[in-house]
Enzyme design. Structure first.
Site, PDB file in Angstrom:
ATOM      1  N   GLY A 169       5.643  -5.438  14.497  1.00 52.79           N
ATOM      2  CA  GLY A 169       6.923  -5.594  13.863  1.00 52.79           C
ATOM      3  C   GLY A 169       7.215  -5.520  12.437  1.00 52.79           C
ATOM      4  N   GLY A 171       7.152  -2.734  10.612  1.00 52.63           N
ATOM      5  CA  GLY A 171       7.788  -1.266  10.352  1.00 52.63           C
ATOM      6  C   GLY A 171       9.146  -1.428   9.886  1.00 52.63           C
ATOM      7  N   CYS A 174      11.244  -0.526  12.896  1.00 53.94           N
ATOM      8  CA  CYS A 174      10.696  -1.184  14.121  1.00 53.94           C
ATOM      9  C   CYS A 174      11.735  -2.473  14.234  1.00 53.94           C
ATOM     10  CB  CYS A 174       9.440  -1.715  13.768  1.00 53.94           C
ATOM     11  SG  CYS A 174       8.998  -3.051  14.992  1.00 53.94           S
ATOM     12  N   GLY A 208       2.426  -0.559   8.214  1.00 48.62           N
ATOM     13  CA  GLY A 208       3.735  -0.785   8.358  1.00 48.62           C
ATOM     14  C   GLY A 208       4.414  -1.886   7.247  1.00 48.62           C
ATOM     15  N   GLY A 230       4.830   4.937   7.065  1.00 56.25           N
ATOM     16  CA  GLY A 230       5.539   6.106   7.666  1.00 56.25           C
ATOM     17  C   GLY A 230       6.791   6.414   6.916  1.00 56.25           C
ATOM     18  N   GLY A 256      11.919   5.404  14.203  1.00 56.91           N
ATOM     19  CA  GLY A 256      10.876   4.693  15.212  1.00 56.91           C
ATOM     20  C   GLY A 256      10.543   5.575  16.331  1.00 56.91           C
ATOM     21  N   ARG A 266      11.410  13.652  22.363  1.00 54.69           N
ATOM     22  CA  ARG A 266      10.136  13.732  23.416  1.00 54.69           C
ATOM     23  C   ARG A 266      10.783  14.456  24.618  1.00 54.69           C
ATOM     24  NH1 ARG A 266       7.632   8.272  22.666  1.00 54.69           N
ATOM     25  NH2 ARG A 266       8.322   8.337  20.669  1.00 54.69           N
ATOM     26  N   GLU A 336      13.931 -12.680  -8.269  1.00 56.09           N
ATOM     27  CA  GLU A 336      13.280 -12.300  -9.861  1.00 56.09           C
ATOM     28  C   GLU A 336      12.357 -11.223  -9.599  1.00 56.09           C
ATOM     29  OE1 GLU A 336      11.887 -15.043 -13.093  1.00 56.09           O
ATOM     30  OE2 GLU A 336       9.915 -14.399 -11.783  1.00 56.09           O
TER      31      GLU A 336
HETATM   32  P1  XMP Z   1       6.739   2.070   7.776  1.00 51.88           P
HETATM   33  O1  XMP Z   1       7.215   0.519   7.371  1.00 51.88           O
HETATM   34  O2  XMP Z   1       5.829   2.438   7.018  1.00 51.88           O
HETATM   35  O3  XMP Z   1       6.093   1.642   9.406  1.00 51.88           O
HETATM   36  O4  XMP Z   1       7.816   2.768   8.191  1.00 51.88           O
HETATM   37  C1  XMP Z   1       5.560   2.660  10.150  1.00 51.88           C
HETATM   38  C2  XMP Z   1       4.854   2.152  11.157  1.00 51.88           C
HETATM   39  O5  XMP Z   1       5.961   1.644  12.097  1.00 51.88           O
HETATM   40  C3  XMP Z   1       5.372   1.495  13.448  1.00 51.88           C
HETATM   41  N1  XMP Z   1       6.271   2.094  14.142  1.00 51.88           N
HETATM   42  C4  XMP Z   1       7.113   1.306  15.162  1.00 51.88           C
HETATM   43  N2  XMP Z   1       7.052   0.121  15.725  1.00 51.88           N
HETATM   44  N3  XMP Z   1       8.814   0.502  17.162  1.00 51.88           N
HETATM   45  C5  XMP Z   1       7.800  -0.152  16.588  1.00 51.88           C
HETATM   46  O6  XMP Z   1       7.893  -1.359  16.928  1.00 51.88           O
HETATM   47  C6  XMP Z   1       9.049   1.791  17.009  1.00 51.88           C
HETATM   48  O7  XMP Z   1       9.908   2.389  17.310  1.00 51.88           O
HETATM   49  C7  XMP Z   1       8.130   2.245  15.787  1.00 51.88           C
HETATM   50  N4  XMP Z   1       8.114   3.234  15.022  1.00 51.88           N
HETATM   51  C8  XMP Z   1       6.882   3.232  14.256  1.00 51.88           C
HETATM   52  C9  XMP Z   1       4.255   2.158  13.290  1.00 51.88           C
HETATM   53  O8  XMP Z   1       3.108   1.271  13.476  1.00 51.88           O
HETATM   54  C10 XMP Z   1       4.188   2.920  12.247  1.00 51.88           C
HETATM   55  O9  XMP Z   1       2.859   3.425  11.590  1.00 51.88           O
END
Ligand code: XMP
Length: 346
Positions: A169, A171, A174, A208, A230, A256, A266, A336
């Protein structure tokens, strides 16, 4: 019930330091045979990964995970090309469908780490996928995630994983916490899972929720061996995401892996395995700030980590993790810390 914290809830407390320069801090980490000069991974996401990004990231001291959302041949091609230049590369697979064929192809292609990726890896499917791979390839580095609990971490270690990927959660794309009410704030999740990994000589990927070098440094300080990002890499030139200018500001597109948009992409690429685009949507799509080159981003994050290490009198990552002390931030204190409270850029 436990209280859990995330990166913005804490700060690293400065301590007496004998490092006369931040340059004296060594940010490298060894995970089996893989030495990373900057402990950062790029997420296995289709709008993050390109062959160019994999090469540039490895040259800058990190490692990319080639996503499983492309054909096995396409994934193998990138891995072979990166390995032909003797750079590090990881490859992902799921834990159902073609996962055995895919994992085997990754190993044959010479991948450095096989990553079993599923949203809920404290599960029978993840356990059996990892134990199958461990039996078949006793010497391959296996990563698996995502989990957020000591029990999930222990189960994957018992199944044969060397590296545990942590995060449910956090991400930026996400919405699992919104649509299902599930997750654990990331700072606590990494801390709890890292204690178990350490006990068994295994490793942690904090996956994430990192958008700043400060959050990256906090993840490493609390016990992550590496951090997966990501959104930050989707914002780079080398990512295959779309470049967009809006109101004079530069962005790149990002979605995501469980978003309706990802499923649409896909389905178009692989009509034989069509999924319903609006079922179990746990991701969103949008824009991330444009960040320039991968090498520039890696420099910025490495400098941030070096700086954090020097504030904790640490020349190495392991000493940093042993020395680091944290303080809890209140919601007023968080204001801050936040960029919004700083002077406007000119
Ligand atoms: P950040 O915060 O770096 O996170 O953008 C990247 C990570 O987010 C996860 N990820 C998802 N998790 N639904 C999710 O629950 C999604 O659609 C999704 N897409 C990516 C994943 O672990 C990635 O490395």
């Amino acid at each position: 019930m436990d209280t859990s914290l995330t990166y913005d809830d804490v700060l690293i407390v400065p301590q007496y330091s004998e490092l006369v320069s931040r340059k004296g801090a060594d940010t490298s980490v060894e995970i089996g045979h893989v030495k990373l000069n900057v402990p950062i991974l790029a997420s296995n996401m289709s709008n993050v990964i390109s062959e160019e990004l994999c090469m540039k990231l490895a040259e800058s001291g990190g490692i990319a995970v080639v996503d499983q959302f492309r054909s096995i041949t396409g994934q193998v091609q990138i891995i072979e090309n990166v390995k032909s230049k003797k750079l590090h590369i990881a490859g992902a697979t799921g834990v159902t469908k073609d996962f055995k064929e895919r994992a085997e192809a990754l190993v044959v292609a010479g991948v450095d780490i096989v990553v079993f990726d599923t949203p809920h890896a404290h599960s029978i499917l993840a356990k059996s996928a990892v134990s199958w791979c461990r039996r078949k390839f006793p010497n391959v580095l296996i990563a698996c995630g995502n989990v957020v609990t000591p029990e999930g971490t222990k189960m994957l270690i018992d199944a044969g994983a060397d590296i545990i990927k942590v995060g449910v959660g956090p991400g930026s794309a996400c919405i699992t916490r919104v649509v299902a009410g599930v997750g654990v704030p990331q700072f606590t999740a990494v801390s709890e899972c890292a204690k178990v990994a350490r006990k068994y000589g295994k490793f942690i990927i904090a996956d994430g929720g990192v958008k700043t070098a400060g959050a990256f440094a906090k993840a490493i300080a609390i016990g992550a061996d590496t951090v997966m990002m990501g959104n930050v890499f989707a914002g780079c030139d080398e990512a295959p995401s779309e470049f967009i200018v809006r109101d004079g500001r530069k962005y790149k597109s990002y979605f995501g892996s469980a978003s309706a948009e990802a499923k649409r992409v896909r389905n178009a690429m692989d009509p034989a395995h069509k999924v319903y685009e609006n079922e179990f949507v746990e991701g969103v799509s949008g824009l991330v700030p444009y960040r320039g080159s991968v090498s520039g981003v890696m420099m910025e994050y490495q400098m941030g980590l070096k700086s954090a290490m020097s504030y904790s009198n640490a020349r190495t990552v392991r000493v940093f993790q042993a020395n680091a002390r944290f303080t809890r931030v209140t919601s007023i204190g968080e204001r801050e810390n936040n960029l919004d409270s700083k002077i406007e850029p000119r």
